[in-house]
Design an enzyme around this catalytic site. Structure first.
Site, PDB file in Angstrom:
ATOM      1  N   LYS A 195       5.820 -10.234  -0.548  1.00 52.22           N
ATOM      2  CA  LYS A 195       5.231 -11.185   0.407  1.00 52.22           C
ATOM      3  C   LYS A 195       4.249 -10.451   1.331  1.00 52.22           C
ATOM      4  O   LYS A 195       4.128  -9.235   1.288  1.00 52.22           O
ATOM      5  CB  LYS A 195       6.346 -11.875   1.197  1.00 52.22           C
ATOM      6  CG  LYS A 195       7.461 -12.473   0.318  1.00 52.22           C
ATOM      7  CD  LYS A 195       7.059 -13.753  -0.408  1.00 52.22           C
ATOM      8  CE  LYS A 195       7.931 -14.091  -1.605  1.00 52.22           C
ATOM      9  NZ  LYS A 195       9.240 -14.638  -1.336  1.00 52.22           N
TER      10      LYS A 195
HETATM   11  C1  LIG Z   1      10.492 -15.348  -1.927  1.00 52.38           C
HETATM   12  C2  LIG Z   1      10.778 -16.786  -1.770  1.00 52.38           C
HETATM   13  C3  LIG Z   1      11.989 -17.292  -1.252  1.00 52.38           C
HETATM   14  C4  LIG Z   1      13.198 -16.435  -1.046  1.00 52.38           C
HETATM   15  O1  LIG Z   1      13.015 -15.350  -0.257  1.00 52.38           O
HETATM   16  P1  LIG Z   1      13.984 -14.076  -0.393  1.00 52.38           P
HETATM   17  O2  LIG Z   1      13.620 -13.290   0.824  1.00 52.38           O
HETATM   18  O3  LIG Z   1      13.618 -13.384  -1.666  1.00 52.38           O
HETATM   19  O4  LIG Z   1      15.385 -14.546  -0.368  1.00 52.38           O
HETATM   20  C5  LIG Z   1      12.107 -18.643  -1.018  1.00 52.38           C
HETATM   21  N1  LIG Z   1      11.104 -19.488  -1.303  1.00 52.38           N
HETATM   22  C6  LIG Z   1       9.942 -19.064  -1.834  1.00 52.38           C
HETATM   23  C7  LIG Z   1       8.868 -20.068  -2.098  1.00 52.38           C
HETATM   24  C8  LIG Z   1       9.747 -17.713  -2.100  1.00 52.38           C
HETATM   25  O5  LIG Z   1       8.611 -17.310  -2.651  1.00 52.38           O
END
Ligand SMILES: *Cc1c(COP(=O)(O)O)cnc(C)c1O
Length: 398
Positions: A195
């Site tokens: 991210k």
């Molecule tokens: C990455 C992601 C999540 C979950 O996040 P984590 O930190 O990996 O638990 C939830 N929703 C979306 C759209 C994501 O891309």
């Protein structure tokens, strides 16, 4: 025409490039080291400082840092009071966690279809799926582009629904000049390394509502409060006193992760600018390549893009997505597919969800892949990716 690497030609680059990666500097490392050698590596002041910083970045009144984005969604579902028999409307074109948060609290995820050009959840389809059991909407800012918040907010008001925004892709994005994080009733973020900013694992929920804030805190910290007076309860026996008021979880973030994220957030502007620059280069390059469709951008969203998705035009190309993807890998450009529609997974199939529920999302899924996009990419990396897309597209054009 250039011979494809998959057929024995020379790859466009020597080493593999992946679709995303973190950017950790010496300053980030120093910030973490300082906390690790201090008094608190968890439950200390860095988490509070991070929450303050998140409020500044998002414009929200409150922020709760948690262990990951999935935990953030779970806490939001609890705070919204979603439970057995309720329905939660979301998109199938997302990571499973966006829908799983409904299952965690005993509710049923209901999938609305997406817009064929932006790939974001379609407000009309949301409205078509509302029943008297609908309790909340989980809208995902897919690839970082804001959903049509105005229309979704209108629907939420009309039917008295909680609006949860899954902005795991979208920190830094603004919708009509309002930052993500202060638009929905609650907004969930993820700080996984792919991210835009990272704490290793990490997440947060932002809200303007003091009651939701209190519930989010409880859900993420065992349902325990240390200062019940602050929560209008009877006075404590002594300073050791704490009480468990509801059932909750241990979803805390550690202080050294918070320190990393504070340091990362200080460069959010830089990350955002570089992502925008690369997206612009890609958009310009692919506009001139018949066979490649790019995501439509809406003017309301000033987007910090997390993913860059290309979609193959099957009317122009004669290859399958698999052939295109494998040819890109052979050129040493490692793509990924975001996402397999959530209800395609065996677990959801066993729950009775059937293929065909969201025909537009399914059709989009057939032709998409994410190409590398991250701020540490050099101009040369960007050119290599464009070169590979051009080369493979030319080879497979009808
Ligand atoms: C990455 C992601 C999540 C979950 O996040 P984590 O930190 O990996 O638990 C939830 N929703 C979306 C759209 C994501 O891309």
């Amino acid at each position: 025409m250039e011979q494809l690497a998959i057929n024995g030609g020379t790859p466009v680059r020597e080493n593999k490039i992946f679709y995303g990666r973190q950017w950790i500097t010496d300053e980030d490392v120093a910030a973490v080291g300082k906390v690790l050698k201090g008094d608190y590596i968890t439950c200390g002041p860095s988490v509070a400082a991070l929450e303050q910083k998140l409020c500044e970045v998002t414009g929200a009144r409150y922020a709760v840092a948690v262990s990951n984005g999935t935990a953030a969604l779970h806490c939001a579902a609890i705070a919204a009071g979603i439970g057995d028999g309720d329905e939660v409307i979301t998109t199938p074109l997302t990571f499973a966690a966006s829908a799983n948060c409904a299952l965690y609290v005993g509710a049923r995820p209901v999938f609305a279809d997406v817009d064929p050009k932006t790939y974001n959840i379609d407000p009309e389809s949301i409205e078509a799926h509302i029943t008297d059991r609908t309790k909340a909407i989980v809208a995902v800012d897919f690839t970082g582009q804001a959903v049509e918040h105005d229309r979704i907010l209108e629907i939420c008001r009309k039917y008295d629904l909680t609006y949860i925004v899954d902005a795991a892709h979208a920190i830094g994005t603004r919708y009509n000049n309002t930052p993500e994080g202060s638009i929905g009733d609650m907004t969930c973020f993820s700080f996984h390394p792919v991210k835009t900013v990272t704490s290793g694992e990490g997440g947060a929920i932002t809200t303007d509502d003091p009651d939701l804030y209190r519930k989010l805190r409880l859900a993420s910290q065992h349902g325990i409060v240390k200062d019940p007076a602050g929560f209008e309860n009877e006075s404590p026996d002594g300073i050791w006193y704490y009480e468990m008021q509801t059932i909750g979880f241990n979803y805390r973030m550690t202080d050294f992760q918070a320190a990393l994220l504070i340091s990362q957030l200080s460069r959010l502007g830089e990350f955002s600018a570089r992502r925008k620059e690369i997206v612009k280069r890609y958009n310009e390059a692919f506009a001139g390549i018949p066979g490649i469709i790019v995501q439509r951008e809406i003017p309301e969203s000033d987007t910090t893009r997390h993913l860059y998705i290309i979609r193959l035009d099957s009317g122009i190309l004669k290859c399958t997505r698999r052939e295109f993807f494998d040819a890109m890998s052979a050129e040493n450009v490692q793509c990924q597919v975001h996402y397999i529609p959530v209800y395609f997974f065996p677990y959801y199939q066993r729950l009775g969800y059937e293929r065909g529920l969201c025909p537009i999302a399914e059709e989009i899924y057939e032709g998409i892949m994410s190409i590398p996009l991250y701020p540490m990419m050099s101009d040369e990396d960007v050119n290599d990716v464009i070169h590979a897309v051009t080369k493979v597209t030319e080879w497979y054009r009808k």
